[in-house]
Design an enzyme around this catalytic site. Structure first.
Site, PDB file in Angstrom:
ATOM      1  N   HIS A 189      37.942  33.758  47.377  1.00  0.00           N
ATOM      2  CA  HIS A 189      39.078  34.681  47.412  1.00  0.00           C
ATOM      3  C   HIS A 189      39.228  35.280  46.012  1.00  0.00           C
ATOM      4  CE1 HIS A 189      42.683  36.489  48.952  1.00  0.00           C
ATOM      5  NE2 HIS A 189      43.463  35.870  48.094  1.00  0.00           N
ATOM      6  N   HIS A 244      41.458  43.819  44.581  1.00  0.00           N
ATOM      7  CA  HIS A 244      41.958  43.186  45.799  1.00  0.00           C
ATOM      8  C   HIS A 244      42.333  44.276  46.794  1.00  0.00           C
ATOM      9  CE1 HIS A 244      43.659  40.564  48.583  1.00  0.00           C
ATOM     10  NE2 HIS A 244      44.374  39.782  47.825  1.00  0.00           N
ATOM     11  N   LYS A 263      35.879  40.468  44.019  1.00  0.00           N
ATOM     12  CA  LYS A 263      37.108  41.158  43.593  1.00  0.00           C
ATOM     13  C   LYS A 263      37.004  41.515  42.105  1.00  0.00           C
ATOM     14  CE  LYS A 263      40.437  39.354  47.016  1.00  0.00           C
ATOM     15  NZ  LYS A 263      39.642  38.389  47.788  1.00  0.00           N
ATOM     16  N   PHE A 281      49.460  35.764  51.361  1.00  0.00           N
ATOM     17  CA  PHE A 281      50.919  35.614  51.300  1.00  0.00           C
ATOM     18  C   PHE A 281      51.361  35.035  52.639  1.00  0.00           C
ATOM     19  CE2 PHE A 281      51.137  37.352  47.380  1.00  0.00           C
ATOM     20  CZ  PHE A 281      52.112  38.301  47.082  1.00  0.00           C
ATOM     21  N   GLU A 334      41.956  27.402  44.049  1.00  0.00           N
ATOM     22  CA  GLU A 334      40.772  27.595  44.893  1.00  0.00           C
ATOM     23  C   GLU A 334      39.642  26.660  44.447  1.00  0.00           C
ATOM     24  OE1 GLU A 334      39.529  31.661  45.367  1.00  0.00           O
ATOM     25  OE2 GLU A 334      38.146  31.092  46.975  1.00  0.00           O
ATOM     26  N   CYS A 355      46.277  39.059  53.138  1.00  0.00           N
ATOM     27  CA  CYS A 355      44.979  38.979  52.474  1.00  0.00           C
ATOM     28  C   CYS A 355      43.936  38.166  53.244  1.00  0.00           C
ATOM     29  CB  CYS A 355      45.150  38.409  51.072  1.00  0.00           C
ATOM     30  SG  CYS A 355      46.521  39.162  50.196  1.00  0.00           S
TER      31      CYS A 355
END
Lengths: 346, 401
Positions: free
Chosen positions: B293, B330, B325, B389, B304, B160
């Site tokens: 994000h 995503h 998003k 990830f 975040e 990501c």
């Protein structure tokens, strides 16, 4: 004058064994295969699986369940490289180290099996723990967790030349003053799925598996902390054949470009090279550029084609040889070529 | 390394809310949702059924490419056109391609397994080896354009955070003089594998993606492709190019904590921001906008927010931070490239896109997330954050020129 980074740590997990010296052995790990992952191969053939590997020896007596095979290879080889470089766990708590990992498939078996379970049993049976390892940067992530690496973490995918491209990118990180040192590696696993895919595609490679890692840092920093220097990264080059191998002349020309780029970057001439460590797919171009007298190492003939790990396997094979100024070179089946010039420590 | 600045001169986008920069931007400001019933596979055995598939996408090109590759090539063509360039304008030896992805072409995994299930693996041929390794995606883009600069195309599959990593690395290549123009972006396609994975983590929202909302239920898997045209400023100005923004700096760190969760105190994410500002030679006090994000999961949005407060201090409360998003879902390896494009557009147009579906404030998420309506304001410095990830955090700073 360029400030060439130095290699202070070396770690390898290979089908011949798990210390750098095995890559100078005359032994071969290639064997006849009739099955992989307890499945009969469609057509028996040759390969070099790792059969003697105990990750707890490198990662401790801990629950290794979160790590799949590729992750265990990578984290273990990284441990060996860091240990060899003298970068202790305590030092890594204080200093950031970057990590750059080259791979073609990473956890190919985990990715395949995750979807296979979904397809055959349904989504409820697909394990979240396995999902984490289905991303192509899984080995990089797991290695960072297990080795406490908090700097930049980048995975590079460029087929067979992945780990040499990773080395090139690692040098970028050092030039950017990104961290105290960079751990750079390559990892690949051999499984039923990748073996079958290559066999069905008619590829001639005898596949292998494993992981190879180096610690690379600025020369001044290495000397200041009294590190052992194994070699120096003098230059890098890479190129791309738009025909992706279909046009032999073009492929050879691009490979030659790549070698020339590495030599130019290293500020040396072709006749300064006294040892070539290649993947075995570059011989015609090498024949035209280098004298027959220059010894060629082809570690892939002993441990198989380790794809994304092969470039650094070749690098370590060179460091274990008697060569002083080595050309590490690889050409992939996808049009990519990459090369590095390494000067061994005197 | 050359200190000359690197700029964005073209943007190409294939997204669930529009293809092409004009459609994308108009729909983004209008708050359009890109979510619909999943059609590419049967979700009857799943708890959730919505996703951000790009419906009706038709690829104008040679058959045989995987879907992520089709997105990448389409975005490339759109990006070059947006930059006022044709393929003939490109110097093949001086044009590079750097991309990011999470999964590459996962549909090929499914194809392999389908053949295996039917005992027909002997009919696989070379399609898997020819198309699945993720570096084939930038390779096919390069082959389509006939370019091989910057040492050849390369894939940085950093999940990501991949788009930010690709754009950052591309800017290094330009500053190093390894290319005159680099196409940088990301691409990922919708897949059973990815959807199942997030479903197993209980991370998918059943109806809407509501980043930072008190009642948020998770993320929305989606797909897309983005390609940004990057050049050194002198080259862009010499050819009279329109410049969206400067790529001022980037920073990457790793939490080294957990494969799918953030570290507890936001240290890693904060460190990536710090590195980005250092490289950009910009003070954090100059930040005007943060593209979050903002996946919509409880954990990401909380951590975040924590990281933003840790790094910016009181300034965090004064800096708008939105998550697109909320509209796109995503898009995995394409996400941060698309979001970087949105930052460039925010700078150019002096408008910040909103966080949609933000209805009830979460006491733990108490910053200005630009709820529900886009906001006109001058943006000189924008930061795009992405968390992946494997624990990679990547922050990218764009600046007006």
């Amino acid at each position: 004058m360029k400030d060439h980074p130095v290699i202070t740590g070396v770690g390898v997990i290979s089908a011949l064994g798990h210390e750098p010296a095995v890559l100078s052995s005359s032994d071969s790990a290639i064997q006849e295969l009739t099955e992989l992952n307890e499945r009969q191969l469609l057509e028996p053939g040759k390969g070099a699986p790792i059969v003697d590997f105990e990750p707890t020896k490198y990662l401790g007596e801990r629950n290794l369940r979160p790590l799949d095979r590729a992750g265990r290879f990578a984290a273990s080889a990284a441990h060996l490289a860091l240990e060899s470089a003298g970068w202790t766990t305590e030092m890594r708590e204080v200093e950031e180290l970057d990590l750059v990992v080259g791979t073609t498939f990473c956890s190919a078996r985990t990715i395949m099996q995750f979807d296979h379970t979904t397809q055959t049993k349904g989504p409820k049976f697909a394990k979240p723990l396995d999902f984490a390892n289905t991303v192509i940067n899984a080995a990089g992530g797991q290695t960072a967790i297990w080795q406490k690496l908090r700097g930049a973490n980048i995975t590079v995918s460029a087929g067979r030349v992945s780990s040499i491209r990773a080395l090139k990118l690692a040098r970028h990180q050092i030039e950017r003053n990104s961290s105290a040192a960079t751990l750079v590696g390559g990892v690949e696993e051999l499984c039923f799925e990748t073996y079958t895919a290559f066999q069905q595609a008619g590829h001639k490679s005898i596949l292998g598996e494993g992981a190879a890692f180096l610690v690379v840092e600025r020369k001044d920093d290495a000397e200041a902390r009294g590190a052992t220097i194994h070699g120096q990264l003098m230059g890098c080059g890479s190129s791309y054949d738009l025909s992706r191998g279909a046009d032999k002349e073009n492929a050879e020309a691009r490979l030659t470009d790549c070698i020339d780029a590495a030599l130019t970057d290293a500020e040396i001439e072709a006749n300064d090279i006294d040892c070539i460590s290649c993947s075995g797919f570059e011989n015609e171009a090498l024949d035209k550029k280098f004298s027959d007298a220059v010894p060629r190492l082809a570690i892939g003939e002993k441990i198989g084609d380790t794809l994304g790990a092969s470039g650094l396997m070749q690098t370590i094979a060179f460091l274990e040889s008697s060569g002083q100024t080595g050309l590490i070179v690889s050409q992939g089946f996808d049009g990519s070529s990459a090369a590095a010039v390494i000067r061994a420590a005197t | 390394m050359n200190s000359e600045s690197v700029v964005i001169t073209g943007i190409g986008l294939v997204t669930p809310i529009g293809t092409g920069v004009d459609d994308f931007w108009a729909n983004l400001l209008a708050g359009k949702s890109g979510f619909s019933e999943v059609e590419s596979f049967d979700t009857s055995a799943y708890r959730t059924h919505l996703g951000g598939e790009i419906k009706g996408f038709e690829f104008d090109g040679q058959p045989g490419y995987g879907r992520a590759t089709q997105f990448a090539i389409t975005a490339t063509r759109l990006g070059l056109k947006d930059a006022g360039l044709t393929q003939d304008d490109l110097d093949p030896a001086q044009t590079g391609v750097v991309m990011g992805t999470t999964s590459g072409e996962p549909n090929l995994i499914e194809q392999f397994n389908d053949l295996d299930f039917d005992n027909q693996l002997n009919e696989l041929g070379d399609v898997f080896v020819r198309n699945y390794p993720s570096n084939h995606i930038p390779g096919f883009v390069a082959s389509e354009l006939g370019v091989y600069g910057a040492g050849g195309p390369v894939m940085l599959p950093v999940a990501c955070a991949a788009g930010n990593c690709a754009i950052g690395h591309a800017s290094d290549l330009l500053r190093n003089g390894e290319a005159d123009l680099v196409l940088a972006g990301g691409s990922d396609s919708f897949s059973r594998l990815t959807y199942t994975g997030f479903h197993g983590l209980l991370a998918i929202a059943p109806e809407r993606c509501q980043p930072f909302d008190k009642n948020r239920h998770g993320m929305m898997p989606a797909e897309g492709g983005a390609m940004l045209v990057l050049e050194r400023r002198s080259g862009a100005e010499a050819r009279g190019a329109r410049i969206y923004a400067e790529v001022a700096g980037y920073g990457i760190s790793c939490d080294a904590f957990h494969m799918t969760g953030s570290d507890k105190d936001g240290r890693g994410a904060s460190r990536a921001m710090e590195k980005a500002f250092e490289q950009a030679c910009v003070s954090p006090d100059e930040i005007d906008y943060i593209s979050a994000h903002g996946t919509g999961t409880k954990s990401n949005d909380y951590h975040e927010t924590l990281a933003a407060k840790r790094f910016f201090g009181e300034r965090a409360y004064k800096t708008p931070m939105s998550s697109i998003k909320s509209m796109l879902g995503h898009t995995m390896g394409a996400a941060s490239a698309i979001e970087a494009a949105a930052c460039a557009l925010a700078i150019t147009n002096s408008v910040i896109p909103a966080t949609q579906n933000l209805e009830e404030a979460d006491p733990d998420c108490d910053l200005d997330y630009v709820p529900n309506e886009s906001r006109e304001m001058k943006v000189n410095v924008a930061m795009n954050n992405a968390y992946a990830f494997g624990g990679t955090n990547a922050s990218l700073i764009l600046r007006s020129t």
